[in-house]
Design a protein around this motif. Structure first.
Motif, PDB file in Angstrom:
ATOM      1  N   MET A  88       9.187 -10.294 -33.209  1.00  0.00           N
ATOM      2  CA  MET A  88      10.392  -9.608 -32.719  1.00  0.00           C
ATOM      3  C   MET A  88      10.149  -9.246 -31.190  1.00  0.00           C
ATOM      4  N   VAL A  89      11.534  -9.305 -30.806  1.00  0.00           N
ATOM      5  CA  VAL A  89      11.632  -9.043 -29.046  1.00  0.00           C
ATOM      6  C   VAL A  89      12.732  -7.986 -29.056  1.00  0.00           C
ATOM      7  N   CYS A  90      12.267  -7.221 -27.902  1.00  0.00           N
ATOM      8  CA  CYS A  90      13.148  -6.134 -27.633  1.00  0.00           C
ATOM      9  C   CYS A  90      13.630  -6.178 -26.169  1.00  0.00           C
ATOM     10  N   GLU A  91      14.736  -6.356 -26.210  1.00  0.00           N
ATOM     11  CA  GLU A  91      15.496  -6.506 -24.643  1.00  0.00           C
ATOM     12  C   GLU A  91      16.096  -5.454 -24.293  1.00  0.00           C
ATOM     13  N   ALA A  92      16.173  -4.279 -24.995  1.00  0.00           N
ATOM     14  CA  ALA A  92      16.777  -3.023 -24.687  1.00  0.00           C
ATOM     15  C   ALA A  92      16.145  -1.931 -25.241  1.00  0.00           C
ATOM     16  N   PRO A  93      14.628  -1.569 -24.769  1.00  0.00           N
ATOM     17  CA  PRO A  93      14.022  -0.626 -25.208  1.00  0.00           C
ATOM     18  C   PRO A  93      14.568   0.793 -25.452  1.00  0.00           C
ATOM     19  N   SER A  94      14.021   1.567 -26.531  1.00  0.00           N
ATOM     20  CA  SER A  94      14.461   3.095 -26.407  1.00  0.00           C
ATOM     21  C   SER A  94      13.817   3.584 -25.037  1.00  0.00           C
ATOM     22  N   PRO A  95      14.515   5.059 -24.825  1.00  0.00           N
ATOM     23  CA  PRO A  95      14.060   5.646 -23.778  1.00  0.00           C
ATOM     24  C   PRO A  95      12.613   6.193 -24.132  1.00  0.00           C
ATOM     25  N   MET A  96      11.865   6.292 -22.912  1.00  0.00           N
ATOM     26  CA  MET A  96      10.643   7.104 -22.973  1.00  0.00           C
ATOM     27  C   MET A  96      10.682   8.262 -23.889  1.00  0.00           C
ATOM     28  N   PRO A  97       9.677   8.568 -24.909  1.00  0.00           N
ATOM     29  CA  PRO A  97       9.667   9.505 -25.725  1.00  0.00           C
ATOM     30  C   PRO A  97       9.138  10.851 -25.214  1.00  0.00           C
ATOM     31  N   ASP A  98       9.303  11.889 -25.474  1.00  0.00           N
ATOM     32  CA  ASP A  98       8.692  13.223 -25.088  1.00  0.00           C
ATOM     33  C   ASP A  98       7.359  13.436 -25.026  1.00  0.00           C
ATOM     34  N   ASN A  99       6.543  13.059 -26.136  1.00  0.00           N
ATOM     35  CA  ASN A  99       5.416  13.569 -26.412  1.00  0.00           C
ATOM     36  C   ASN A  99       4.628  12.205 -25.789  1.00  0.00           C
ATOM     37  N   VAL A 100       3.920  12.540 -24.671  1.00  0.00           N
ATOM     38  CA  VAL A 100       3.191  11.363 -23.870  1.00  0.00           C
ATOM     39  C   VAL A 100       1.986  11.135 -24.442  1.00  0.00           C
ATOM     40  N   PRO A 101       1.435  10.123 -24.889  1.00  0.00           N
ATOM     41  CA  PRO A 101       0.162   9.846 -25.379  1.00  0.00           C
ATOM     42  C   PRO A 101      -0.806   9.693 -24.301  1.00  0.00           C
ATOM     43  N   VAL A 102      -2.075   9.808 -24.558  1.00  0.00           N
ATOM     44  CA  VAL A 102      -3.147   9.442 -23.493  1.00  0.00           C
ATOM     45  C   VAL A 102      -3.629   7.987 -23.508  1.00  0.00           C
ATOM     46  N   GLN A 103      -4.078   7.466 -22.433  1.00  0.00           N
ATOM     47  CA  GLN A 103      -4.427   6.316 -22.139  1.00  0.00           C
ATOM     48  C   GLN A 103      -5.859   6.103 -22.582  1.00  0.00           C
ATOM     49  N   LEU A 104      -6.270   4.966 -23.591  1.00  0.00           N
ATOM     50  CA  LEU A 104      -7.550   4.828 -23.993  1.00  0.00           C
ATOM     51  C   LEU A 104      -8.367   4.197 -23.003  1.00  0.00           C
ATOM     52  N   THR A 105      -9.583   4.473 -22.968  1.00  0.00           N
ATOM     53  CA  THR A 105     -10.536   3.722 -21.980  1.00  0.00           C
ATOM     54  C   THR A 105     -11.614   3.076 -22.665  1.00  0.00           C
ATOM     55  N   ARG A 106     -12.597   2.572 -22.181  1.00  0.00           N
ATOM     56  CA  ARG A 106     -13.955   1.962 -22.748  1.00  0.00           C
ATOM     57  C   ARG A 106     -14.522   3.033 -23.781  1.00  0.00           C
ATOM     58  N   ALA A 107     -14.601   4.301 -23.238  1.00  0.00           N
ATOM     59  CA  ALA A 107     -15.468   5.387 -23.831  1.00  0.00           C
ATOM     60  C   ALA A 107     -14.560   5.651 -25.239  1.00  0.00           C
ATOM     61  N   ASP A 108     -13.532   5.137 -25.398  1.00  0.00           N
ATOM     62  CA  ASP A 108     -12.785   5.292 -26.887  1.00  0.00           C
ATOM     63  C   ASP A 108     -12.896   4.147 -27.657  1.00  0.00           C
ATOM     64  N   ALA A 109     -13.440   3.101 -27.205  1.00  0.00           N
ATOM     65  CA  ALA A 109     -13.705   1.885 -27.818  1.00  0.00           C
ATOM     66  C   ALA A 109     -13.898   1.751 -29.590  1.00  0.00           C
ATOM     67  N   GLU A 110     -15.033   2.693 -29.527  1.00  0.00           N
ATOM     68  CA  GLU A 110     -15.843   3.102 -30.817  1.00  0.00           C
ATOM     69  C   GLU A 110     -14.819   3.450 -31.872  1.00  0.00           C
ATOM     70  N   GLU A 111     -14.095   4.536 -31.303  1.00  0.00           N
ATOM     71  CA  GLU A 111     -12.916   5.338 -32.252  1.00  0.00           C
ATOM     72  C   GLU A 111     -11.972   4.449 -32.596  1.00  0.00           C
ATOM     73  N   ALA A 112     -11.594   3.691 -31.624  1.00  0.00           N
ATOM     74  CA  ALA A 112     -10.268   2.868 -31.516  1.00  0.00           C
ATOM     75  C   ALA A 112     -10.709   1.564 -32.727  1.00  0.00           C
ATOM     76  N   LEU A 113     -11.888   1.073 -32.662  1.00  0.00           N
ATOM     77  CA  LEU A 113     -12.431   0.111 -33.680  1.00  0.00           C
ATOM     78  C   LEU A 113     -12.273   0.527 -34.926  1.00  0.00           C
ATOM     79  N   ALA A 114     -12.720   1.767 -35.151  1.00  0.00           N
ATOM     80  CA  ALA A 114     -12.866   2.356 -36.278  1.00  0.00           C
ATOM     81  C   ALA A 114     -11.598   2.653 -37.026  1.00  0.00           C
ATOM     82  N   LEU A 115     -10.471   3.111 -36.351  1.00  0.00           N
ATOM     83  CA  LEU A 115      -9.148   3.217 -36.914  1.00  0.00           C
ATOM     84  C   LEU A 115      -8.563   1.609 -37.046  1.00  0.00           C
ATOM     85  N   ALA A 116      -8.438   0.793 -36.163  1.00  0.00           N
ATOM     86  CA  ALA A 116      -8.341  -0.546 -36.549  1.00  0.00           C
ATOM     87  C   ALA A 116      -8.858  -1.251 -37.705  1.00  0.00           C
TER      88      ALA A 116
END
Length: 227
Positions: A88-116
């Motif tokens: 699927m391709v998106c050439e007209a994305p929706s506006p940026m949402p109000d709730n801004v997420p946090v960018q993950l770093t290497r320190a989050d790798a273990e938690e991200a891997l568990a979720l995935a």
């Protein structure tokens, strides 16, 4: 104008352009470094290209190939899985949402891997966070509830990937907010977001359509290994 034909074999084009430094190449075959992803790509799907892929795959290791090509595996290779996916391709994305997420770093790798690992959004390893920008939304007690990020990058195209949410946090619009955020970031750079979703995942497809994604074509994600 964006060349969408590159998406017929996205991993090959990523690994021979923008992501060349993240992988290994041998002639007509390339793959991401094992700690990042099991995904690889071929310039063509014949016995010679698979022979060139073989040295890049460790004993007992499997590699994932996503392509629009129809082919038969040559002798010496074993098919473990073949999953039809919509690209699927998106050439007209929706506006940026109000709730801004946090960018993950290497320190989050273990938690991200568990979720995935628990939710299986697609191939994900401890080093996958190093392939692009990944973002998450956390609960009040700090738990990573959901995440989404960027994976393959090629031409003017960037893949949205690893869209996943712990089951107990579903129904809150977290995936929608994350995909909208990442897609808007990509579009803000003048690039086009794309993603892959299993053809059977009607709920996810409906969500992506609401965010402006349209099905470009059906591809097959195959998992293979040397026999």
């Amino acid at each position: 104008m964006t060349d969408l034909s590159l998406l017929d074999d996205p991993a090959w084009h990523a690994l021979t352009t923008d992501h060349a430094a993240l992988g290994q190449r041998n002639g007509a075959a390339a793959r991401y470094r094992a700690e990042l992803s099991p995904i690889g790509g071929l310039a063509r799907y014949d016995a010679e290209a698979f022979a060139e892929l073989r040295p890049l795959v460790a004993p007992e290791e499997a590699v994932g190939l996503v392509s629009a090509a129809r082919y038969e595996l040559p002798a010496g290779w074993e098919l473990l899985q073949a999953v039809p996916v919509f690209q699927m391709v998106c050439e007209a994305p929706s506006p940026m949402p109000d709730n801004v997420p946090v960018q993950l770093t290497r320190a989050d790798a273990e938690e991200a891997l568990a979720l995935a690992t628990a939710t299986e959004p697609g191939p994900f390893r401890a080093g996958t966070l190093g392939m692009g920008r990944y973002f998450g939304l956390r609960s009040e007690d700090g738990r990573l509830m959901a995440m989404t990020g960027e994976r393959m990058r090629l031409g003017q195209l960037t893949e949205v990937s690893a869209v996943c949410t712990w089951p107990e946090f579903r129904g809150r619009g977290l995936a929608k907010a994350l995909v909208a955020h990442v897609s808007a970031l990509i579009a803000g750079e003048g690039r086009v977001p794309f993603l892959h979703v299993k053809t059977e995942n009607a709920a996810a497809i409906a969500l992506y359509e609401k965010l402006g994604f349209v099905v470009r074509r059906e591809l097959t994600f195959t998992v293979v290994r040397p026999a």
